[in-house]
Design an enzyme around this catalytic site. Structure first.
Site, PDB file in Angstrom:
ATOM      1  CB  CYS A 140      -0.803   0.027   1.154  1.00  0.00           C
ATOM      2  SG  CYS A 140      -1.835   1.540   1.227  1.00  0.00           S
ATOM      3  CB  CYS A 143      -0.669   2.447   3.944  1.00  0.00           C
ATOM      4  SG  CYS A 143      -2.408   1.875   3.279  1.00  0.00           S
ATOM      5  CG  ASP A 144       3.111   1.467   4.410  1.00  0.00           C
ATOM      6  OD1 ASP A 144       2.666   1.821   5.602  1.00  0.00           O
ATOM      7  OD2 ASP A 144       2.883   0.100   4.215  1.00  0.00           O
TER       8      ASP A 144
END
Length: 315
Positions: A140, A143-144
């Protein structure tokens, strides 16, 4: 046999932000929800080391810690959170029937499906090693990606999602190397052109991942293999992103619930309703676009409210 059947007002299948949020709302509405956590209690977020984009956590929080907090909050209001997973369902009649661990039978007035989706990985031993350590492997970028600002990363994939994530990473990272297994993209023309025109994205066609390299704790690079020549190349990188798709965890419902061509549950637009009255969906089991903790939590709220209104309409 009837003595062994448990009857519940609201059954939630799966945990994670969607399931736990649904449980919080259902419990506060006196629906006495029973939640089965499934084979991965807390869902995908338990594999995420740091969560910095969920509102209310100015200092960030680990994925597992957030899931524990959501579970405790759900239980505070009376949610019955249980170990175990649903192995069989029967939604053919007016009574919604499910079986837990192939043995326990439950009849539910309403069911909220929050089984999520599982990211697909390459399956390399080195990939899984650094994924479990939280040492530089991710599925992701949204997300990261923030953790790799001004660094060099590698992303694997050839579809629209891979192109979208590569473009997202290009805004944060010094360099993005994109590995595409075949000689062409599977992505739409406009998405492929977008990454091709981005200066700090290098695209290697006919190239696959041979090994994720690291020092045992964190990723330091990727060894790539040209599928035409067999030549191996080492690419320095601190992050390795896998964007080869997700598989919704919905197979068990396929006989009764309408799924799209890739297995995601089809909900009535603007609601959490499925094609079966009294059965609702929340989170990534239906969401193949956003797939974020905050959107999953929002649909968990929707599902609980829809379930509450459904029960009220029957009384």
């Amino acid at each position: 046999m009837s003595d062994t059947i448990e009857k519940v007002k609201c059954l939630i299948i799966g945990s994670g932000p969607a399931g736990y949020t649904a449980a919080i709302y259902a419990a506060r509405a006196n629906m006495n929800p029973v939640l089965y956590q499934g084979s991965q209690p807390g869902g995908q977020l338990t594999t995420t080391n740091e969560v910095e984009n969920f509102p209310g956590y100015p200092e960030g929080v680990t994925g597992p810690e957030m899931m524990v907090q959501l579970q405790v909050q759900a239980q505070r209001f009376g949610s019955d959170v249980r170990d175990g997973w649903v192995t069989k369902v029967d939604f053919s009649g007016p009574t919604h029937k499910i079986w837990v661990n192939d043995t326990k039978e439950i009849h539910a007035e309403t069911i909220i499906i929050s089984t999520g989706a599982s990211a697909k990985y390459l399956g390399l031993e080195s990939e899984q090693h650094y994924l479990k350590l939280g040492g530089g492997v991710s599925a992701c970028a949204v997300c990261d990606g923030f953790f790799y600002r001004n660094q060099e990363v590698v992303i694997v994939g050839a579809g629209d999602s891979a192109c979208e994530e590569a473009h997202y990473l290009s805004k944060l990272c010094k360099k993005v190397t994109m590995l595409v297994r075949s000689d062409k993209f599977r992505a739409s023309k406009i998405m492929a052109e977008r990454v091709q025109k981005t200066e700090n994205i290098e695209i290697l066609m006919n190239t696959e991942t041979d090994e994720v390299l690291g020092d045992g704790q964190v990723v330091t690079g990727v060894r790539a293999k040209n599928r035409t020549t067999g030549a191996l190349t080492e690419i320095a990188a601190t992050g390795f992103f896998v964007a080869i798709g997700h598989k919704p965890n919905t197979d068990i419902f396929a006989e009764f619930i309408t799924l799209d061509e890739t297995g995601y549950i089809v909900n009535v637009p603007g609601s959490s309703k499925t094609n079966v009255p009294g059965i609702f969906v929340a989170g990534d089991a239906a969401d193949h676009v956003y797939r974020q903790a905050i959107t999953a939590a929002g649909t968990g709220c929707m599902a609980a409210l829809d379930a509450e209104r459904y029960i009220a309409s029957k009384e």
